[in-house]
Scaffold this motif. Structure first.
Motif, PDB file in Angstrom:
ATOM      1  N   VAL A  12      -0.267  10.148  -8.960  1.00  0.00           N
ATOM      2  CA  VAL A  12      -0.264   8.796  -9.514  1.00  0.00           C
ATOM      3  C   VAL A  12      -0.920   7.827  -8.537  1.00  0.00           C
ATOM      4  CG1 VAL A  12       1.796   9.192 -10.874  1.00  0.00           C
ATOM      5  CG2 VAL A  12       2.024   8.361  -8.539  1.00  0.00           C
ATOM      6  N   GLU A  13      -1.208   8.300  -7.336  1.00  0.00           N
ATOM      7  CA  GLU A  13      -1.769   7.445  -6.298  1.00  0.00           C
ATOM      8  C   GLU A  13      -3.289   7.408  -6.332  1.00  0.00           C
ATOM      9  OE1 GLU A  13      -2.017   7.607  -1.432  1.00  0.00           O
ATOM     10  OE2 GLU A  13      -0.321   8.523  -2.460  1.00  0.00           O
ATOM     11  N   GLN A  14      -3.917   8.520  -6.717  1.00  0.00           N
ATOM     12  CA  GLN A  14      -5.375   8.606  -6.663  1.00  0.00           C
ATOM     13  C   GLN A  14      -6.074   7.551  -7.504  1.00  0.00           C
ATOM     14  OE1 GLN A  14      -6.769  10.412  -4.484  1.00  0.00           O
ATOM     15  NE2 GLN A  14      -8.857   9.830  -5.035  1.00  0.00           N
ATOM     16  N   PRO A  15      -5.597   7.220  -8.708  1.00  0.00           N
ATOM     17  CA  PRO A  15      -6.258   6.134  -9.463  1.00  0.00           C
ATOM     18  C   PRO A  15      -6.249   4.798  -8.729  1.00  0.00           C
ATOM     19  CG  PRO A  15      -4.854   7.417 -10.919  1.00  0.00           C
ATOM     20  CD  PRO A  15      -4.574   7.893  -9.524  1.00  0.00           C
ATOM     21  N   LEU A  16      -5.223   4.557  -7.907  1.00  0.00           N
ATOM     22  CA  LEU A  16      -5.187   3.310  -7.135  1.00  0.00           C
ATOM     23  C   LEU A  16      -6.310   3.267  -6.106  1.00  0.00           C
ATOM     24  CD1 LEU A  16      -1.338   2.961  -6.546  1.00  0.00           C
ATOM     25  CD2 LEU A  16      -2.757   1.763  -8.213  1.00  0.00           C
ATOM     26  N   TRP A  17      -6.594   4.403  -5.477  1.00  0.00           N
ATOM     27  CA  TRP A  17      -7.687   4.443  -4.506  1.00  0.00           C
ATOM     28  C   TRP A  17      -9.031   4.205  -5.197  1.00  0.00           C
ATOM     29  CZ3 TRP A  17      -6.657   3.803   0.310  1.00  0.00           C
ATOM     30  CH2 TRP A  17      -5.487   4.297   0.864  1.00  0.00           C
ATOM     31  N   LEU A 117      -4.569  -4.497   0.483  1.00  0.00           N
ATOM     32  CA  LEU A 117      -4.135  -3.512  -0.497  1.00  0.00           C
ATOM     33  C   LEU A 117      -4.281  -2.088   0.028  1.00  0.00           C
ATOM     34  CD1 LEU A 117      -5.550  -5.030  -3.803  1.00  0.00           C
ATOM     35  CD2 LEU A 117      -3.180  -4.987  -3.019  1.00  0.00           C
ATOM     36  N   ALA A 118      -5.281  -1.860   0.876  1.00  0.00           N
ATOM     37  CA  ALA A 118      -5.417  -0.536   1.480  1.00  0.00           C
ATOM     38  C   ALA A 118      -4.191  -0.202   2.323  1.00  0.00           C
ATOM     39  CB  ALA A 118      -6.690  -0.473   2.327  1.00  0.00           C
ATOM     40  N   PHE A 119      -3.684  -1.189   3.055  1.00  0.00           N
ATOM     41  CA  PHE A 119      -2.446  -0.995   3.808  1.00  0.00           C
ATOM     42  C   PHE A 119      -1.291  -0.664   2.869  1.00  0.00           C
ATOM     43  CE2 PHE A 119      -4.664  -2.780   7.364  1.00  0.00           C
ATOM     44  CZ  PHE A 119      -3.933  -2.436   8.493  1.00  0.00           C
ATOM     45  N   ALA A 120      -1.216  -1.384   1.738  1.00  0.00           N
ATOM     46  CA  ALA A 120      -0.112  -1.181   0.795  1.00  0.00           C
ATOM     47  C   ALA A 120      -0.138   0.214   0.192  1.00  0.00           C
ATOM     48  CB  ALA A 120      -0.195  -2.232  -0.312  1.00  0.00           C
ATOM     49  N   ILE A 121      -1.318   0.686  -0.206  1.00  0.00           N
ATOM     50  CA  ILE A 121      -1.410   1.999  -0.841  1.00  0.00           C
ATOM     51  C   ILE A 121      -1.168   3.114   0.176  1.00  0.00           C
ATOM     52  CG2 ILE A 121      -2.922   3.546  -2.141  1.00  0.00           C
ATOM     53  CD1 ILE A 121      -4.358   1.088  -3.207  1.00  0.00           C
ATOM     54  N   LYS A 122      -1.658   2.928   1.368  1.00  0.00           N
ATOM     55  CA  LYS A 122      -1.509   3.954   2.387  1.00  0.00           C
ATOM     56  C   LYS A 122      -0.088   4.044   2.929  1.00  0.00           C
ATOM     57  CE  LYS A 122      -2.728   6.855   5.723  1.00  0.00           C
ATOM     58  NZ  LYS A 122      -3.195   8.223   5.483  1.00  0.00           N
ATOM     59  N   GLY A 123       0.505   2.903   3.276  1.00  0.00           N
ATOM     60  CA  GLY A 123       1.781   2.950   3.985  1.00  0.00           C
ATOM     61  C   GLY A 123       2.966   2.326   3.296  1.00  0.00           C
ATOM     62  N   GLY A 124       2.773   1.767   2.098  1.00  0.00           N
ATOM     63  CA  GLY A 124       3.910   1.172   1.412  1.00  0.00           C
ATOM     64  C   GLY A 124       4.090  -0.300   1.733  1.00  0.00           C
ATOM     65  N   VAL A 159       3.155 -11.590  -1.531  1.00  0.00           N
ATOM     66  CA  VAL A 159       4.037 -11.032  -2.559  1.00  0.00           C
ATOM     67  C   VAL A 159       3.358  -9.889  -3.320  1.00  0.00           C
ATOM     68  CG1 VAL A 159       5.249 -11.544  -4.715  1.00  0.00           C
ATOM     69  CG2 VAL A 159       5.360 -13.163  -2.816  1.00  0.00           C
ATOM     70  N   ALA A 160       2.084 -10.090  -3.697  1.00  0.00           N
ATOM     71  CA  ALA A 160       1.379  -9.073  -4.476  1.00  0.00           C
ATOM     72  C   ALA A 160       1.227  -7.774  -3.691  1.00  0.00           C
ATOM     73  CB  ALA A 160       0.012  -9.601  -4.901  1.00  0.00           C
ATOM     74  N   SER A 161       0.848  -7.881  -2.422  1.00  0.00           N
ATOM     75  CA  SER A 161       0.647  -6.670  -1.625  1.00  0.00           C
ATOM     76  C   SER A 161       1.956  -5.931  -1.385  1.00  0.00           C
ATOM     77  CB  SER A 161      -0.014  -7.022  -0.294  1.00  0.00           C
ATOM     78  OG  SER A 161       0.800  -7.909   0.452  1.00  0.00           O
ATOM     79  N   ILE A 162       3.029  -6.664  -1.113  1.00  0.00           N
ATOM     80  CA  ILE A 162       4.329  -6.016  -0.902  1.00  0.00           C
ATOM     81  C   ILE A 162       4.809  -5.353  -2.191  1.00  0.00           C
ATOM     82  CG2 ILE A 162       6.769  -6.474  -0.442  1.00  0.00           C
ATOM     83  CD1 ILE A 162       5.938  -8.489   1.623  1.00  0.00           C
ATOM     84  N   ALA A 163       4.595  -6.035  -3.320  1.00  0.00           N
ATOM     85  CA  ALA A 163       5.011  -5.446  -4.599  1.00  0.00           C
ATOM     86  C   ALA A 163       4.250  -4.158  -4.880  1.00  0.00           C
ATOM     87  CB  ALA A 163       4.784  -6.455  -5.731  1.00  0.00           C
ATOM     88  N   ILE A 164       2.941  -4.169  -4.644  1.00  0.00           N
ATOM     89  CA  ILE A 164       2.141  -2.965  -4.872  1.00  0.00           C
ATOM     90  C   ILE A 164       2.571  -1.857  -3.911  1.00  0.00           C
ATOM     91  CG2 ILE A 164      -0.191  -2.001  -4.690  1.00  0.00           C
ATOM     92  CD1 ILE A 164      -1.246  -4.649  -5.752  1.00  0.00           C
ATOM     93  N   GLY A 165       2.830  -2.210  -2.649  1.00  0.00           N
ATOM     94  CA  GLY A 165       3.295  -1.204  -1.697  1.00  0.00           C
ATOM     95  C   GLY A 165       4.606  -0.583  -2.115  1.00  0.00           C
TER      96      GLY A 165
END
Length: 407
Positions: A12-17, A117-124, A159-165
């Motif tokens: 489910v993560e690959q589409p985000l990248w 957002l790269a930080f959020a997807i990679k590390g939460g 807020v957006a980045s934390i929510a996505i993470g």
């Protein structure tokens, strides 16, 4: 038939990248276009030109880095965020103070959100909070003082980045849970198949050796006793084996990997076989077979499993009612299903006996009959009235493709 290991990949993560890669390209073009429309208002446009040239090259060159988690390392994330922070701080050098104070955009503009957002997807969410805090600090330094627009943008990114993470962390946990559930299901199917095979062969042979040895006496009785002990031990092992063991589960860059045993299907499901040919050998002087005059087509694997379930039902008749018991097999070809009924003239099954037998590891009905029909998408109904015999109704849908083969 040789079996092979089948690997199913879920992510489910690959589409985000992939979305992040597209976002970075679009936003760098947007930032360059925004600069081009206000070029004359910059006090040092050459600084902005140099920065945008570097930003464009950096964005295109790092697309493979943001294609997946495995290449998006901590070192790259730090460098990417530095590019965004430098661009924010260079805005005061390149742009006019009046534009900055009136709320003009920074040089990287919304491209900065891609780095966060790269930080959020990679590390939460924790990594996202760290990156967005640095961006907020850089924006406040660039503005010189907190303004309403600046605070609004900072809070929005934060807020957006934390929510996505946080969503990414939940998705990863759900992905691992689903992978584990699929592995458990595959392991259970495989163990049930093995248990059926053991019950249909080894356990029945051991039970027969025990009975014959006890009847013959002498050394044969000792052999029968040993066979009985092994039967009990093997039944306990089969019954305990229904609890699936742990299989390998990996959380790779492209998602969780689910490993399951798969048997290659060498048969064409479209080439149906006549169920009557597989059931006919069960007809004897004590077993009466009634069947339609026309062929009863079923997929090969489904037909074999249904015939094996009929055989298991007849084995139960011989074992629990006696070798002289009478039995009847009725094959019915319905428009959407095939129904096979096995009936005997025995004393019937006392209430609660099946549950007791399953608890003792005697899984003839649970596995050899109901287990087979369940994997075919069918049902096995057992009706028993004390003193009036037992009837087992086996129903398989016409579109059954032998699900028992996929393990």
């Amino acid at each position: 038939m040789a079996r092979r290991e089948r690997v199913m990949r879920m992510s489910v993560e690959q589409p985000l990248w992939r979305a992040l890669s597209g976002y970075r390209v679009l936003t760098v073009l947007y930032a360059i276009g925004l600069f081009a429309t206000t070029y004359d208002e910059f006090v040092r446009p050459w600084v902005a030109v140099a920065y945008f040239a570097f930003l464009f090259v950096w964005t295109l060159a790092t697309l493979p880095r943001v294609a997946g988690a495995v290449h998006c390392t901590k070192r790259f994330l730090a460098a990417d965020l530095t590019v965004a922070l430098v661009g924010i701080l260079l805005t005061r050098v390149a742009d006019a103070s009046s534009r900055i104070e009136s709320g003009g955009p920074t040089l990287p503009s919304i491209w900065t959100a891609g780095a966060v957002l790269a930080f959020a997807i990679k590390g939460g969410w924790r990594w996202a909070a760290f990156a967005s805090t640095l961006v907020a600090a850089a924006n406040l330094v660039e503005r010189g003082a907190p303004t309403r627009d600046t605070v609004h943008n900072v809070i929005l990114v934060w807020v957006a980045s934390i929510a996505i993470g946080y969503v990414v962390e939940v998705a990863r946990a759900s992905e691992r849970t689903l992978a584990r559930a699929l592995e458990i299901e595959a392991a259970t199917r495989e163990r049930e198949r093995l248990a059926r095979d053991i019950h249909d062969g080894v356990l029945q042979v051991l039970a027969m050796v025990q009975r014959r040895g006890s009847a013959l006496g002498g050394e044969a009785a000792e052999l029968g006793r040993l066979a009985g002990e092994q039967e009990v031990a093997l039944r306990s092992l089969v019954s305990g084996g229904l609890v699936p063991v742990s299989r390998v589960s990996e959380d790779a860059a492209l998602g969780a990997l689910v490993r399951a045993v798969d048997e290659p299907d060498d048969e064409d499901p479209a080439e149906a076989v006549d169920l009557r040919a597989l059931v006919a050998p069960y007809a004897t002087a004590r077993v009466t077979l009634s069947e339609p005059g026309a062929p009863v087509p079923l997929a090969p694997a489904a037909a074999r499993e249904l015939a094996a379930a009929v055989g298991a039902a007849l084995d139960n008749v011989r074992r629990h009612v006696g070798a002289d018991a009478r039995a009847w097999i009725l094959v019915e070809d319905e428009p959407d299903a095939v129904i096979v009924t096995v009936r005997d003239d025995g004393p019937g099954i006392p209430e609660g006996r099946l549950a007791q037998a399953e608890g003792e590891g005697r899984l003839g009905v649970a596995l050899s009959i109901r287990g087979r029909l369940r994997e075919l998408g069918g049902t096995a109904e057992l009706i028993s009235v004390p003193g009036q015999g037992t009837e087992v109704e086996l129903k398989v849908p016409k579109d059954a493709r032998g699900k028992a083969k996929a393990r």
